[in-house]
Design a protein around this motif. Structure first.
Motif: not given
Length: 819
Positions: A22-32
């Motif tokens: 949860l502490l890093t984005g899934a991609d450029f613009w969204t959370t996991v």
């Protein structure tokens, strides 16, 4: 927060690996998202002058609002709250729950590339405007993300520079807007900056993030990194920096899991960060409404009207000798001259850039409101990089890095520039691909042309099969594309009008820069010279009035690099001189994101600073020029006579642009008007300056007490009357001066202001209240704010130099407030 969501229980159900994810984005613009526990993803989008969405350029259109310096120049937090509410609607159209805005770094220098994206040099004005923006945005259910925390006040070596600044200066200037946003507007997210502060990167800075932001100010929201700005797995987590952006992870993931298991990062620190991410998702309503909507555009008449009104409200009338503005109805022939006369300069460059719904040029705006004959000539250039071709460019993509194999995808783009941020096309690895772009171009004019390449990735360009520009073998990292691209490569070629050219550009993505941000740009342009100046001069002689539209653009006022000086580029100063000599009724309209030197100022009767006023650019400017709207702006940054007058340009490279990877804020609290006033340097135009189309009478101000104790407030009131024949606005500015102090303090500091909108003959009272903090300085040794007993002068005026009255008040004994 919805109490139905039990965040502690949800954290208990998460494995360590899931908490870390949860502490890093899934991609450029969204959370996991974690589907097994029903945890949805949320999307963020760049601002601050629009909601761009997930495609860096060429995506769905969106409303483009005025640049932040134009909003700051309104001195009108209530109006800016309206903009915030509208931007919430725009963000939702792009499926985003958070807007990466506002930017509240201060105008320490006049050369900062992101000067346009920040409100002011003054912390109080910046904080008040930011609070209006945040309240409006968050009232619409979209989180504000105030940035960049902190001291991202230059773009020089921005990814690594160490801002060396003492605590008093931090507290009295650079932290103030963030503190106000947390304590007064309840901002929901904070973005850390790229730079170091006193040795540590901002995303890893425990004293600022954990101790000041969270501990002293009580901030309980989300802290995210700027994109690719996290550098230390352990330090960022223990500092309380919650969300590394973008994804996939660079510093967290397995490395953070291992650090926890080896005891180098406490598990409770990871849990706390994960809890704040969950809380952020909940506050955005995503648990109740999971799923990210598709992006869409919506053209709203109400939004267009608001942007037009904002544009006029931010315009600053710098000079108006002989009341040349508004334009007289007797002006039947108008010479519209300059590189910005038929180009809509609507915004600055970088992450603030959006695909605007409209781009109304000054000519279009004037033609919509007047039937005068309009003569037009560009006269000079404005560009920083060779202009791109505004025509379709076909691109075929390869899964290899050397253009081998068969094309795996094809696309057509509207110009000869394309940026890929995070995603190229489905199935293409953004770190390992190549492409071949083709377009045909027929020059309109004979003569020498500039042909250029700029790229984040390796490129080479061919014309009719001949290699003409090479940025392939010799590619090296430069200042373009957020410093991920090379410096521009330019060649000169003599081209014939009407002779078609077949242009091919080859591109390969891998470079020494290991980020998923790639771009290519081909420029082709005939530079303007003496022939163009002479044409403008001829048109000026034929007209009743000459309107000269000059300034900068989104290449000079741009994230990623500062400007080299305060001069207008190319032949624009010469253009003004020539036109003014040909027609004494010459009015200059400036469009810049920062002050520039004005060597011709004494030879023109009127100058209007229009900044970058958003998509309704031409309409807003025409409204002001023709008197349909008042120029409502007041300068939010001191306008120096010359670069040498700026505190960061005093000949010390350590102070600016920096030396040995460090930039030393040696001037302390003396920036902007604080520097000019305290050092008795006359500005070209003072902080707070701005003329209107009516007149105001100020009555004698009143103060509710002349002696006050710590903890008590002082209230000043003054009645203002519009004595002119037109509606207008006046900004009442209150500056505080400490008569005797044991520390060196500025000659005066803005501590309150009020904007009054008055009809002809109407009066109103401006009421300005000062708390104890307005009289205090920060004592680093004691760790708090000290208001020393003694006399203070309260100065009221229409600018820092146009002071109308002074009152004396006395603080009866010392006051102290802990930080």
């Amino acid at each position: 927060m919805n109490t139905a969501l039990d965040i502690p229980a949800l954290l208990d159900a998460l494995t360590l690996e899931e908490q870390v994810s949860l502490l890093t984005g899934a991609d450029f613009w969204t959370t996991v998202a974690i589907p097994r526990l029903g945890i949805p993803a949320v999307k963020v989008t760049d601002g601050p002058n629009g909601a761009r969405g997930g495609i860096f350029n060429g995506g769905p259109q969106t409303a483009c609002f005025p640049a932040a310096i134009a909003l700051g120049s309104t001195w009108d937090p209530a109006l800016i709250a309206e903009a915030g509410r509208a931007l919430a609607e725009e963000s939702r159209l792009k499926g985003a729950g958070a807007l990466l805005a506002p930017t509240v770094n201060l105008h320490r220098s006049t050369l900062n590339g992101r000067n346009f994206e920040c409100y002011s040099e003054d912390p109080h004005l910046t904080g008040e405007i930011a609070c209006g923006y945040i309240r409006g945005l968050q009232s619409g259910g979209v989180a504000a993300t105030i940035k960049h925390f902190v001291c991202n006040d230059s773009e020089v070596e921005r990814m690594s520079i160490d801002s060396v600044v003492d605590e008093r200066t931090l507290r009295e200037l650079y932290l103030v807007p963030f503190e106000k946003a947390v304590k007064e507007a309840g901002v929901q997210a904070v973005m850390t900056s790229y730079n170091r502060i006193n040795g540590d990167f901002a995303a890893d800075h425990a004293p600022l993030v954990r101790d000041v932001l969270r501990g002293q100010w009580g901030f309980d929201g989300l802290v995210m990194s700027d994109w690719f700005a996290e550098h230390a797995t352990e330090k960022s987590a223990t500092a309380g920096m919650d969300l590394e952006m973008p994804g996939p992870t660079r510093q967290r993931g397995a490395a953070l899991v291992q650090a926890v298991r080896e005891g180098r990062v406490p598990a409770e620190d990871v849990r706390a960060c994960a809890g704040r991410v969950l809380q952020f998702v909940e506050r955005l309503g995503a648990f109740a409404r999971p799923g990210i909507p598709e992006e869409r555009a919506e053209d709203s008449a109400e939004r267009r009207a608001l942007i037009r009104r904002l544009g006029a409200a931010g315009c600053v009338l710098l000079k108006n000798e002989g009341e040349r503005l508004p334009l007289s109805a007797s002006a039947r022939t108008i010479a519209l001259i300059g590189p910005s006369a038929e180009t809509a300069r609507i915004m600055g460059g970088g992450s603030a850039n959006v695909n605007a719904l409209h781009r109304i040029t000054p000519r279009q705006g004037l033609e919509a409101q007047t039937d005068a004959t309009i003569l037009s000539a560009p006269g000079a250039d404005c560009h920083r990089w060779t202009p791109v071709l505004q025509q379709p460019m076909a691109v075929e993509f390869f899964a290899s890095t050397d253009l081998s194999g068969e094309p795996v995808a094809r696309a057509v783009y509207p110009s000869s520039e394309k940026v890929w941020a995070g995603e190229v096309l489905p199935g293409i690895d953004p770190m390992r691909f190549s492409a071949r772009a083709t377009l045909e171009h027929t020059p309109a004019e004979d003569g020498e042309h500039l042909i250029s390449l700029t790229s984040a990735g390796r490129t080479r360009a061919f014309i009719d099969g001949e290699l003409v520009v090479d940025a392939w073998e010799s590619w090296s990292r430069g200042e373009t594309y957020f410093t991920f691209g090379c410096d521009e490569r330019i060649v000169r070629r003599t081209l014939r009008a009407g002779q078609p050219l077949r242009i091919t550009i080859e591109f390969s993505s891998p470079t020494e820069v290991d980020v998923a941000f790639k771009a290519l740009r081909l420029g082709l342009h005939r530079p303007r010279g003496e022939t163009d100046l002479a044409e403008a001069e001829t048109l000026a002689r034929q007209a009743d009035v000459a309107l000269v539209f000059i300034g900068l653009n989104d290449e000079w006022d741009c994230e990623g690099l500062d400007r080299p000086d305060m001069r207008l580029p190319h032949g624009q100063n010469a253009l003004v001189e020539r036109v003014a000599a040909a027609n004494p009724n010459t009015i200059v309209v400036l469009q810049t994101g920062a002050p520039v030197e004005l060597p011709w100022i004494d030879r023109v009767p009127a100058v209007l600073q229009a900044w970058y006023p958003g998509q309704e650019c031409g309409h807003a400017i025409a409204d002001v020029l023709l008197g349909r709207a008042e120029p409502g702006g007041r300068l939010s940054q001191t306008w120096p006579v010359q670069l040498a007058d700026v505190v960061t340009s005093q000949g010390d490279a350590r102070r600016y642009p920096g030396q040995g990877g460090r930039v030393v804020y040696e001037e302390g609290v003396f920036i902007g008007y604080r520097h000019h006033d305290s050092r008795e340097i006359a500005p070209r135009f003072a902080f707070g300056h701005g003329l209107g189309y009516t007149r105001f009478a100020w009555e004698t101000p009143q103060v509710d007490r002349t002696r006050f104790a710590p903890g008590e407030a002082v209230t000043v009131s003054v009645r203002i009357t519009n004595t002119g024949a037109r509606a207008g606005s006046e900004v009442v500015q209150l500056y505080v001066a400490d008569v005797h102090s044991r520390v060196e303090r500025p000659a005066q500091e803005l501590k309150a202001f009020a904007k009054l909108h008055l009809q002809p003959g109407e009066s109103a009272v401006a009421t300005l209240t000062l708390g104890e903090r307005a009289f205090a300085f920060f004592d680093a040794e004691r760790g708090g704010w000290v208001a020393e007993a003694g006399e203070f002068r309260l100065r009221l005026g229409a600018s820092s130099r146009d002071l109308r009255a002074e009152l004396a008040v006395t603080l009866t004994h010392d006051g102290f407030t802990a930080a």
